[in-house]
Design a protein around this motif. Structure first.
Motif, PDB file in Angstrom:
ATOM      1  N   HIS A 143     -34.446  -8.073 -32.536  1.00  0.00           N
ATOM      2  CA  HIS A 143     -34.365  -6.510 -32.066  1.00  0.00           C
ATOM      3  C   HIS A 143     -35.068  -5.166 -31.820  1.00  0.00           C
ATOM      4  N   LYS A 147     -19.817  -7.218 -32.554  1.00  0.00           N
ATOM      5  CA  LYS A 147     -20.046  -8.078 -31.585  1.00  0.00           C
ATOM      6  C   LYS A 147     -18.429  -9.299 -32.105  1.00  0.00           C
ATOM      7  N   ALA A 198     -26.148  -8.887 -37.128  1.00  0.00           N
ATOM      8  CA  ALA A 198     -25.843  -8.633 -35.973  1.00  0.00           C
ATOM      9  C   ALA A 198     -24.720  -9.749 -35.154  1.00  0.00           C
ATOM     10  N   HIS A 199     -25.567 -11.272 -35.335  1.00  0.00           N
ATOM     11  CA  HIS A 199     -25.088 -12.344 -34.247  1.00  0.00           C
ATOM     12  C   HIS A 199     -23.867 -13.255 -35.091  1.00  0.00           C
TER      13      HIS A 199
HETATM   14  C1  LIG Z   1     -29.429  -8.490 -33.593  1.00  0.00           C
HETATM   15  C2  LIG Z   1     -29.495  -6.791 -33.060  1.00  0.00           C
HETATM   16  N1  LIG Z   1     -29.471  -5.793 -33.959  1.00  0.00           N
HETATM   17  C3  LIG Z   1     -28.486  -4.624 -33.977  1.00  0.00           C
HETATM   18  C4  LIG Z   1     -27.616  -4.537 -32.559  1.00  0.00           C
HETATM   19  C5  LIG Z   1     -27.022  -3.361 -32.891  1.00  0.00           C
HETATM   20  O1  LIG Z   1     -25.468  -3.640 -32.824  1.00  0.00           O
HETATM   21  P1  LIG Z   1     -24.481  -1.619 -31.631  1.00  0.00           P
HETATM   22  O2  LIG Z   1     -24.842  -2.615 -30.701  1.00  0.00           O
HETATM   23  O3  LIG Z   1     -23.427  -2.365 -32.541  1.00  0.00           O
HETATM   24  O4  LIG Z   1     -25.122  -0.827 -32.581  1.00  0.00           O
HETATM   25  C6  LIG Z   1     -27.725  -5.793 -31.611  1.00  0.00           C
HETATM   26  C7  LIG Z   1     -26.816  -5.092 -30.870  1.00  0.00           C
HETATM   27  O5  LIG Z   1     -27.052  -5.403 -29.627  1.00  0.00           O
HETATM   28  C8  LIG Z   1     -28.667  -6.851 -31.909  1.00  0.00           C
HETATM   29  O6  LIG Z   1     -28.602  -7.676 -31.002  1.00  0.00           O
END
Ligand SMILES: Cc1ncc(COP(=O)(O)O)c(C=O)c1O
Length: 425
Positions: free
Chosen positions: A110, A231, A199-200
């Protein structure tokens, strides 16, 4: 126009010409949950009446519900003890790796990890990319580094390996067991550290939705796990599960944590209500997660035969979703359930905007996201379909019947695809 304005406008216009300009989505009316195949609200908790009721009750009895008023370092309240609002990946990767260390990262990691690495004290020549999910390549890079550097061999320097458990754009799962094993074997001085962005996967996989690391029993073998609440948990903010020492170090050195106003009380309360639902393993959320996985499997089964007859250069599933035999044949019987079904289903097409616009224009619109470079590599543009527990098998009708499948596959007038589709369906 000023020179600055000229330059900014030229950059945007260049993106416009290449069909990659980002815009905020506009919709005259709210998107119905059943038509939303875009958001990451995997468990549909954002529209759950149970969560709403619990949240409203908790709000009505909480001493404070609005703004926290300052950085986490200024807010002494117990409400925030476990949950934080900051860009956790940036905080971790900018602060923890030390000068002389190396970071090996999956090429599909990411953007927030890239931001963290860019701000870190690690030399840019020691930020090393490996091909997506390739343990062989990771091993090769580590061996080369060990051959070249005695500080890594004798444990004075550290090697960090950054992966996502479920990749947000691809729906692929990292081979976490193999990655952990590789790092442990090649760095026996225990100076290799695996960091997993969940996150996912948070809320969906593992006991009580604790993620893939927990699902695979690797909790004690990774240095840090990132769980975001934005999410499946219908909130915002993130937690890093790590050692006490790293927590204290982050509190002292992680700028995104120190210099950002922390979450509102209402946000903390919302996430706590979502956690309560997850922890009550008997109930609703477990059923939602199971339904989501069932739906993910079903949706793919329906889609596959239809897409098999499409010219792959116009529309296809990525390799890992193309056949049901994608499971690794070297897996032991205890791994038979890996990889599990994924609610993230990319439809690879060079015409993602046309396909997404077409789907949104149907009499029963379907909102999906066209994704292009620079979010994904050049040549891999796609429409990403995100399934949610609130969908039903009727919503996952993508390939259920000929007529509807035709609508999905009829990418765009004038691009030659429509005529081809007509002749096939
Ligand atoms: C893989 C991954 N890590 C971290 C994040 C960051 O999360 P947040 O938007 O809740 O800060 C995201 C958000 O899209 C993500 O897809």
């Amino acid at each position: 126009m000023s020179s600055l304005n000229d330059k900014l406008a030229a950059a945007l216009s260049s993106r416009e010409k290449r069909h990659i300009r980002r815009r905020l989505p506009v919709s005259a009316s709210p998107v119905l949950p059943s038509a939303d195949f875009t958001s990451n609200d995997y468990l549909s908790l954002a529209t759950s009446s149970t969560l709403r009721t619990a949240f409203q009750h908790a709000l009505s009895t909480a001493p404070q519900i609005l703004g926290s008023g300052g950085s986490r370092l200024l807010v002494p309240t117990p409400a925030h003890l476990a949950l934080e609002s900051f860009d956790a990946n940036v905080a971790f990767f900018s602060a923890i790796p030390q000068p002389g260390d190396v970071i090996l990262y999956d090429e599909h990691i990411h953007a927030s990890v890239h931001d963290g690495m860019g701000a870190s004290r690690v030399d840019s020549s020691s930020l090393i990319k490996f091909p997506h999910n390739s343990v062989v390549a990771l091993k090769r890079s580590l061996r080369k580094l060990l051959h070249e550097r005695d500080d890594l061999r004798d444990g004075r320097a550290s090697a960090f390996v950054a992966v996502e458990s479920l990749y947000s754009m691809d729906g692929t799962f990292a081979p976490l067991r193999e990655i952990v094993q590789c790092v442990e074997e090649l760095l026996p001085k225990r100076n290799g550290y695996v960091i997993v962005d969940e996150a996912h996967a948070t809320g969906i996989y593992g006991p009580q939705g604790r993620g893939m690391v927990a699902a695979l029993g690797l909790e004690g073998r990774v240095l840090a796990r990132l769980h975001t609440f934005g999410k499946a948990l219908a909130g915002s903010g993130a937690a890093i599960l790590t050692t006490e020492l790293i927590r204290d170090y982050l509190l002292n050195y992680a700028r995104p944590l120190i210099y950002t106003t922390t979450l509102t009380y209402a946000n903390i309360i919302a996430v706590e209500c979502a956690f309560d639902m997850l922890e009550d393993g008997s109930a609703e959320v477990t059923q939602l997660a199971l339904h989501l996985l069932d739906l993910s499997r079903y949706f793919l089964e329906l889609l596959r035969p239809h897409l098999q007859s499409a010219p792959p250069e116009l529309l296809c599933l990525p390799g890992h979703l193309r056949a049901d035999d994608h499971k690794d044949p070297t897996n032991t019987p205890s791994d038979a359930s890996f990889p599990p079904p994924t609610p993230i289903i990319p439809l690879l097409t060079p015409h993602p905007h046309s396909l997404a616009a077409h789907l949104a224009s149907l009499s029963q619109p379907l909102f999906t996201k066209a994704i292009t470079w620079p979010t994904v590599p050049v040549g891999t543009s796609r429409v990403r379909v995100c399934l949610h527990a609130g969908h039903t098998r009727d919503d996952a009708w993508l390939a259920r019947e000929r007529e509807v499948a035709r609508q999905w596959l009829d990418v765009a007038e004038g691009e030659g695809v429509g005529a081809w589709m007509e002749s096939k369906l």
